[in-house]
Scaffold this motif. Structure first.
Motif, PDB file in Angstrom:
ATOM      1  N   PHE A 218      -7.038  11.394  -8.649  1.00  0.00           N
ATOM      2  CA  PHE A 218      -5.681  11.046  -9.027  1.00  0.00           C
ATOM      3  C   PHE A 218      -5.203  11.918 -10.183  1.00  0.00           C
ATOM      4  O   PHE A 218      -6.014  12.480 -10.938  1.00  0.00           O
ATOM      5  CB  PHE A 218      -5.605   9.572  -9.433  1.00  0.00           C
ATOM      6  CG  PHE A 218      -5.797   8.599  -8.309  1.00  0.00           C
ATOM      7  CD1 PHE A 218      -4.966   8.628  -7.199  1.00  0.00           C
ATOM      8  CD2 PHE A 218      -6.806   7.649  -8.354  1.00  0.00           C
ATOM      9  CE1 PHE A 218      -5.134   7.730  -6.158  1.00  0.00           C
ATOM     10  CE2 PHE A 218      -6.983   6.746  -7.323  1.00  0.00           C
ATOM     11  CZ  PHE A 218      -6.141   6.785  -6.216  1.00  0.00           C
TER      12      PHE A 218
ATOM     13  N   ILE B 190       1.065   3.658 -11.205  1.00  0.00           N
ATOM     14  CA  ILE B 190       0.501   3.417  -9.879  1.00  0.00           C
ATOM     15  C   ILE B 190       1.473   3.893  -8.797  1.00  0.00           C
ATOM     16  O   ILE B 190       1.055   4.441  -7.760  1.00  0.00           O
ATOM     17  CB  ILE B 190       0.180   1.919  -9.694  1.00  0.00           C
ATOM     18  CG1 ILE B 190      -0.928   1.486 -10.659  1.00  0.00           C
ATOM     19  CG2 ILE B 190      -0.202   1.622  -8.247  1.00  0.00           C
ATOM     20  CD1 ILE B 190      -2.281   2.147 -10.440  1.00  0.00           C
TER      21      ILE B 190
ATOM     22  N   GLN C  25       0.943   7.527  -8.395  1.00  0.00           N
ATOM     23  CA  GLN C  25      -0.324   7.845  -7.736  1.00  0.00           C
ATOM     24  C   GLN C  25      -0.236   7.598  -6.231  1.00  0.00           C
ATOM     25  O   GLN C  25      -0.811   8.362  -5.428  1.00  0.00           O
ATOM     26  CB  GLN C  25      -1.463   7.009  -8.337  1.00  0.00           C
ATOM     27  CG  GLN C  25      -1.660   7.165  -9.841  1.00  0.00           C
ATOM     28  CD  GLN C  25      -2.234   8.510 -10.273  1.00  0.00           C
ATOM     29  OE1 GLN C  25      -2.209   9.480  -9.530  1.00  0.00           O
ATOM     30  NE2 GLN C  25      -2.767   8.560 -11.492  1.00  0.00           N
ATOM     31  N   ALA C  26       0.496   6.565  -5.823  1.00  0.00           N
ATOM     32  CA  ALA C  26       0.716   6.348  -4.397  1.00  0.00           C
ATOM     33  C   ALA C  26       1.489   7.522  -3.805  1.00  0.00           C
ATOM     34  O   ALA C  26       1.200   7.968  -2.685  1.00  0.00           O
ATOM     35  CB  ALA C  26       1.468   5.036  -4.167  1.00  0.00           C
TER      36      ALA C  26
ATOM     37  N   VAL D  35      -3.610   1.246  -6.165  1.00  0.00           N
ATOM     38  CA  VAL D  35      -2.872   2.298  -5.458  1.00  0.00           C
ATOM     39  C   VAL D  35      -2.774   1.950  -3.970  1.00  0.00           C
ATOM     40  O   VAL D  35      -1.719   2.096  -3.348  1.00  0.00           O
ATOM     41  CB  VAL D  35      -3.548   3.669  -5.657  1.00  0.00           C
ATOM     42  CG1 VAL D  35      -2.799   4.757  -4.885  1.00  0.00           C
ATOM     43  CG2 VAL D  35      -3.618   4.026  -7.137  1.00  0.00           C
TER      44      VAL D  35
END
Length: 326
Positions: free
Chosen positions: A95, A111, A114-115, A143
């Motif tokens: 990540f 988050i 990161q997705a 995530v």
């Protein structure tokens, strides 16, 4: 006289902090080999490390592995070969802010971002029309929950999720118990900044070792690899920003737990019950109550927060049994 010594001590702390950060650790041969086996793609001007291995002939199944905090994709090294014997492609990434990926600062890590990184990797690999199995741990669980929410709501660019397996993550903020150092670093300020710069291998290994079982402690070489990956690109200096995910879990609790509750995607949990971060029986009781249709694999009593490293064969067998069940 007393005030003079206090002033000297305060001036000496930054110098000591600098001293503790020099020189940066060098990767071991296994970690160097892991990096050499991967490559990078660009997500919004940031370089993201990933590894993509061709695996079983005759299988079309793809699995993407989502690692935890504060480590990296190297967490999956002990089960990598076993996964390649079952899946057509095995893919893992670091990540943003982790491992060999870029670690920009200042930066608002989230988050949600990161997705987006995972979705960007899927686009980069030309896999948007393929159904993907997600295998996640710890931070990666959250995530995965965001990716599941996007999939269930048919968001543009979302991944087609074939199955989801979670392991030892803070799925429910109310049963998650972050470590003291995580709370300290998350708060920011002078004390947090000093702690990030004062951190060295000794303190890191003490902290990480505490979330492994007493009979499944990582070796010094394994801890050194984790520390080296964290220190790459000064990753220790972005930990306060990355740790904002603890607050994000509370903020988006309904969104992320709701995604698990409403999904028709096959769902599984692999759980190390000695985990002090998501402790038994508190966590497992709530999981089974909220997600009664999910299947669960509880590993041996001495397995803790990093089950894929503490019991790689047990973890791998549990996961493959789940995959082969549907």
């Amino acid at each position: 006289m007393k005030e003079w010594w206090v002033q000297v001590g305060l001036l000496g702390l930054p110098l000591l902090a600098v001293y503790l950060q020099v020189p940066p650790p060098q990767p071991s041969p296994p970690l160097r080999s892991w990096r050499a086996s991967g490559t990078f793609f660009t997500y919004k001007h940031h370089n993201i490390f990933y590894r993509d291995s061709a695996g079983a002939v005759g299988s079309s199944d793809i699995v993407i592995l989502l690692h935890g905090f504060p480590t990296s994709s190297y967490d999956w090294n002990k089960i990598w070969e076993g996964l390649t014997q079952r899946f057509h492609r095995v893919i893992a990434l670091d990540f943003l802010g982790f491992g060999f990926s870029d670690k920009p600062r200042p930066h608002r890590y989230s988050i949600l971002e990161q997705a987006g990184v995972v979705e960007g990797l899927v686009r980069h690999l030309g896999l948007r029309r393929h159904r993907i199995n997600l295998l996640a741990h710890d931070y990666g669980d959250t995530v995965a929950q965001e990716l599941l929410h996007r999939y269930e709501h048919n968001k543009t660019g979302s991944i087609l999720i074939n199955s989801l397996c979670l392991s030892n993550g803070g799925i429910f903020p109310e049963t998650h118990h972050p470590r003291f150092i995580q709370k300290l670093l998350k708060e920011g300020g002078l004390l947090s900044h000093l702690a990030m710069r004062m951190m060295n291998f000794f303190f890191f290994s003490m902290g990480l070792g505490a979330v492994f079982g007493p009979h499944t402690q990582p070796s010094r070489a394994e801890l050194w690899d984790m520390w080296t990956a964290l220190r790459n690109n000064d990753g220790n200096l972005v930990m306060d920003s990355v740790l904002q995910y603890l607050d994000q879990r509370k903020q988006h609790r309904d969104r992320w737990v709701g995604a698990l509750m409403s999904t028709s995607v096959p769902l599984h949990l692999i759980y190390g019950p000695l985990d002090p971060v998501n402790p038994h029986p508190e966590f497992l009781q709530l999981y089974k109550k909220v997600l009664p249709t999910s299947t669960v694999s509880v590993l041996d009593d001495h397995i803790s927060h990093y089950p894929q490293l503490e019991d790689p064969m047990g973890f791998l067998n549990s996961y493959l049994n789940f995959i082969n069940s549907f």
